[in-house]
Design a protein around this motif. Sequence first.
Motif, mmCIF file in Angstrom:
data_model
loop_
_atom_site.group_PDB
_atom_site.id
_atom_site.type_symbol
_atom_site.label_atom_id
_atom_site.label_comp_id
_atom_site.label_asym_id
_atom_site.label_seq_id
_atom_site.Cartn_x
_atom_site.Cartn_y
_atom_site.Cartn_z
ATOM 1 N N LEU A 282 38.342 22.393 32.670
ATOM 2 C CA LEU A 282 39.671 23.217 32.608
ATOM 3 C C LEU A 282 39.562 24.454 31.909
ATOM 4 C CD1 LEU A 282 41.065 22.543 29.819
ATOM 5 C CD2 LEU A 282 41.809 20.600 31.017
ATOM 6 N N PRO A 283 40.260 25.511 32.123
ATOM 7 C CA PRO A 283 40.265 27.015 31.424
ATOM 8 C C PRO A 283 40.856 26.561 29.846
ATOM 9 C CG PRO A 283 42.160 26.882 32.881
ATOM 10 C CD PRO A 283 41.538 25.488 33.173
ATOM 11 N N ALA A 284 40.071 27.105 29.075
ATOM 12 C CA ALA A 284 40.852 27.115 27.590
ATOM 13 C C ALA A 284 42.209 27.455 27.531
ATOM 14 C CB ALA A 284 39.689 27.968 26.764
ATOM 15 N N ASP A 285 42.692 28.581 28.172
ATOM 16 C CA ASP A 285 43.827 29.228 28.345
ATOM 17 C C ASP A 285 44.325 29.317 30.066
ATOM 18 O OD1 ASP A 285 44.624 29.949 25.389
ATOM 19 O OD2 ASP A 285 42.818 31.172 25.687
ATOM 20 N N ALA A 286 45.362 28.708 30.211
ATOM 21 C CA ALA A 286 45.597 28.760 31.671
ATOM 22 C C ALA A 286 46.426 30.375 31.979
ATOM 23 C CB ALA A 286 46.702 27.937 32.082
ATOM 24 N N PRO A 287 45.533 31.090 32.948
ATOM 25 C CA PRO A 287 45.941 32.334 33.258
ATOM 26 C C PRO A 287 47.262 32.691 33.913
ATOM 27 C CG PRO A 287 44.233 31.932 34.619
ATOM 28 C CD PRO A 287 44.385 30.605 33.820
ATOM 29 N N LEU A 288 47.619 31.656 34.627
ATOM 30 C CA LEU A 288 49.116 31.701 35.540
ATOM 31 C C LEU A 288 49.015 33.001 36.457
ATOM 32 C CD1 LEU A 288 51.382 31.108 32.632
ATOM 33 C CD2 LEU A 288 50.929 29.297 34.313
ATOM 34 N N LEU A 289 48.006 33.056 37.106
ATOM 35 C CA LEU A 289 47.520 34.006 38.237
ATOM 36 C C LEU A 289 47.675 33.772 39.503
ATOM 37 C CD1 LEU A 289 44.495 35.686 36.532
ATOM 38 C CD2 LEU A 289 46.638 36.595 36.419
ATOM 39 N N GLY A 290 48.134 32.352 39.699
ATOM 40 C CA GLY A 290 48.429 32.016 41.181
ATOM 41 C C GLY A 290 47.152 32.096 41.915
ATOM 42 N N ALA A 291 46.986 33.182 42.771
ATOM 43 C CA ALA A 291 45.303 33.318 43.191
ATOM 44 C C ALA A 291 45.036 34.622 43.147
ATOM 45 C CB ALA A 291 45.418 32.885 44.708
ATOM 46 N N LEU A 292 43.741 35.138 42.981
ATOM 47 C CA LEU A 292 43.257 36.562 43.075
ATOM 48 C C LEU A 292 43.097 37.086 44.186
ATOM 49 C CD1 LEU A 292 40.778 35.892 39.992
ATOM 50 C CD2 LEU A 292 43.195 35.901 39.954
ATOM 51 N N ARG A 293 43.390 38.113 44.624
ATOM 52 C CA ARG A 293 43.252 39.060 45.819
ATOM 53 C C ARG A 293 42.499 40.254 45.756
ATOM 54 N NH1 ARG A 293 42.106 37.980 51.171
ATOM 55 N NH2 ARG A 293 42.868 39.701 52.244
ATOM 56 N N ASP A 294 41.623 40.317 46.550
ATOM 57 C CA ASP A 294 40.890 41.622 46.786
ATOM 58 C C ASP A 294 40.910 42.000 48.089
ATOM 59 O OD1 ASP A 294 39.118 43.688 46.984
ATOM 60 O OD2 ASP A 294 37.374 42.646 46.248
ATOM 61 N N GLU A 295 42.078 42.911 48.298
ATOM 62 C CA GLU A 295 42.284 43.474 49.937
ATOM 63 C C GLU A 295 41.024 44.310 50.291
ATOM 64 O OE1 GLU A 295 44.460 42.779 51.845
ATOM 65 O OE2 GLU A 295 46.059 41.895 50.769
ATOM 66 N N LYS A 296 40.437 44.888 49.648
ATOM 67 C CA LYS A 296 39.151 45.741 50.057
ATOM 68 C C LYS A 296 38.312 44.941 50.633
ATOM 69 C CE LYS A 296 35.846 48.951 48.528
ATOM 70 N NZ LYS A 296 35.427 49.910 47.438
ATOM 71 N N HIS A 297 38.008 43.834 49.931
ATOM 72 C CA HIS A 297 36.804 43.001 50.469
ATOM 73 C C HIS A 297 37.388 41.811 51.112
ATOM 74 C CE1 HIS A 297 34.854 45.356 47.186
ATOM 75 N NE2 HIS A 297 33.677 45.156 48.050
ATOM 76 N N ASN A 298 38.629 41.403 51.703
ATOM 77 C CA ASN A 298 38.934 40.441 52.419
ATOM 78 C C ASN A 298 38.631 39.053 51.585
ATOM 79 O OD1 ASN A 298 39.834 42.234 54.339
ATOM 80 N ND2 ASN A 298 38.281 42.031 55.574
ATOM 81 N N LEU A 299 38.943 39.185 50.415
ATOM 82 C CA LEU A 299 38.719 38.094 49.547
ATOM 83 C C LEU A 299 39.612 37.459 48.663
ATOM 84 C CD1 LEU A 299 36.215 36.371 48.145
ATOM 85 C CD2 LEU A 299 35.867 38.333 46.350
ATOM 86 N N THR A 300 39.730 36.082 48.603
ATOM 87 C CA THR A 300 40.860 35.556 47.939
ATOM 88 C C THR A 300 40.112 34.506 47.154
ATOM 89 O OG1 THR A 300 42.485 35.917 49.523
ATOM 90 C CG2 THR A 300 43.057 34.299 47.919
ATOM 91 N N VAL A 301 40.387 34.334 45.711
ATOM 92 C CA VAL A 301 39.856 33.409 44.790
ATOM 93 C C VAL A 301 41.038 32.487 44.407
ATOM 94 C CG1 VAL A 301 38.552 32.944 42.733
ATOM 95 C CG2 VAL A 301 37.964 34.921 44.228
#
Length: 335
Positions: A282-301
């Motif tokens: 687990l992360p040392a600190d929860a980033p509370l980011l939901g999901a990461l999105r890169d529209e330029k590369h059609n990528l979601t993390v």
Amino acid sequence: MTHKNIAIIGAGVAGLTALEPLVSAGHTVTVFDKSRGSGGRLATKKLNDSSWDMGAQFMRAHTAEFTAQLKEWQALGWVEHWDVTPWAINGTQRTASPDDIDRYVGMPRMTGLSRKLLEHADEFVTQARIAETQFDSDTQQWLLTTEEGASFGPFDEVIINTPPEQALPLVPEGSPVRAQIKGVHMLPCWTLLLGFDHPLDCIFDAAFVKSGPISWIARNNSKPGRDARETWVIQANHKWSERMVDAPRDQVQQDLLEAFHTVCGDHSKAADVWLHRWLYSLPADAPLLGALRDEKHNLTVCGDWCHKPSVEGAWLSGRCAAQHLTAKTPASDLQ
């Protein structure tokens, strides 16, 4: 909405949560996982006559949305309520610590839930560790290559649902999500699994431990639907696990075994023993980011590490990932 061919790398809760709304929206979704099955943190282990929930020990809700989801899964028979009174242990102090938390477990094991969620996939490719990704900026499509050299694609969208250290090599240079991924430090967790030929003389079924190397212990067979054989899960705390991350396995096992006997009070010899190291727990600190999105590369993390380190956090992250791709308003209120 334009039909898309989508790849999800990692069959954990976040990726599988994104799966159903994407398929319902008319997209074709292929799920890849390096293991033989699904679940990620919902991992289970079977050894001889013993079986355990090896990763997440239970599910609980902090939000109304996930409370409703757990109730829906329960109505479907995918999860069941675990009626347990946890204890609190600190040194020689052992006290029952009842609370009003509703804890749920997958049926008949934690991976039972992931298998149900996976049924929405158009294809599930197992034992396929994606080692390389290629994004064609002209066609706006992806090609994926496994460690063994097998190629898959093209895909219009890729969702990565792996720990950050495993996600980073798959993200293109120049992607804005790289900096966010690099900023996440994951903590390890050593987990010891024990199986016994007879029930232990222990007054509790689960306990939060505040001293020594152990953080949590549970009698796995006290959960609904589990095998009757006496089995215990011992999870080390993260600070101890980080300090012992590269220690000899025999030493780690012996230290946890001794601590378990001290906490439990029963010194019976285990018939089945398995030690597992969760390198990215687990992360040392929860980033509370939901999901990461890169529209330029059609990528979601996505993943629990993107939001909160729990099954609920993974579910919220996966839901956010799906919303990015289905043109709904991103779940910016998930925090």
